[in-house]
Design a protein around this motif. Sequence first.
Motif, mmCIF file in Angstrom:
data_model
loop_
_atom_site.group_PDB
_atom_site.id
_atom_site.type_symbol
_atom_site.label_atom_id
_atom_site.label_comp_id
_atom_site.label_asym_id
_atom_site.label_seq_id
_atom_site.Cartn_x
_atom_site.Cartn_y
_atom_site.Cartn_z
ATOM 1 N N THR A 73 0.848 -1.181 0.000
ATOM 2 C CA THR A 73 0.000 0.000 0.000
ATOM 3 C C THR A 73 0.887 1.236 0.000
ATOM 4 N N THR A 74 0.422 2.254 -0.632
ATOM 5 C CA THR A 74 1.176 3.502 -0.664
ATOM 6 C C THR A 74 0.232 4.649 -0.331
ATOM 7 N N ALA A 75 0.793 5.699 0.156
ATOM 8 C CA ALA A 75 0.040 6.917 0.429
ATOM 9 C C ALA A 75 0.522 7.977 -0.549
ATOM 10 N N ASP A 76 -0.403 8.528 -1.304
ATOM 11 C CA ASP A 76 -0.066 9.555 -2.279
ATOM 12 C C ASP A 76 -0.076 10.917 -1.573
ATOM 13 N N PRO A 77 1.081 11.570 -1.477
ATOM 14 C CA PRO A 77 1.113 12.859 -0.769
ATOM 15 C C PRO A 77 0.398 13.973 -1.530
ATOM 16 N N PHE A 78 0.032 13.730 -2.792
ATOM 17 C CA PHE A 78 -0.581 14.768 -3.593
ATOM 18 C C PHE A 78 -2.102 14.608 -3.713
ATOM 19 N N VAL A 79 -2.703 13.665 -2.962
ATOM 20 C CA VAL A 79 -4.151 13.493 -3.001
ATOM 21 C C VAL A 79 -4.809 14.756 -2.477
ATOM 22 N N ASN A 81 -4.657 17.672 -3.923
ATOM 23 C CA ASN A 81 -3.994 18.893 -4.439
ATOM 24 C C ASN A 81 -4.313 19.074 -5.903
#
Length: 81
Positions: A73-79, A81
């Motif tokens: 799983t990854t977390a998108d830091p640009f969600v 924006n």
Amino acid sequence: MRGLKAILRSQAYILVFAAAGGHEKGVLPLLDAVINLMPSPKDVPPAVAKGKEGEELLAALDSGPLALYVWKTTADPFVGN
């Protein structure tokens, strides 16, 4: 507990737990449920997997082939924006 075990083994329901491992919240109840409620791999029918030559049954045997399902799983830091 016996009734809950039976329902889980019949696969009529799936338990959902909320936990935050980084904050050590809910981890112990999750582990207790795995130990006390989840069926042993020997108690469930073999899984059907897609192999090189089509579908094959994977029984829970120490001498059987290794079968893994890996995900990340990854977390998108640009969600947002």
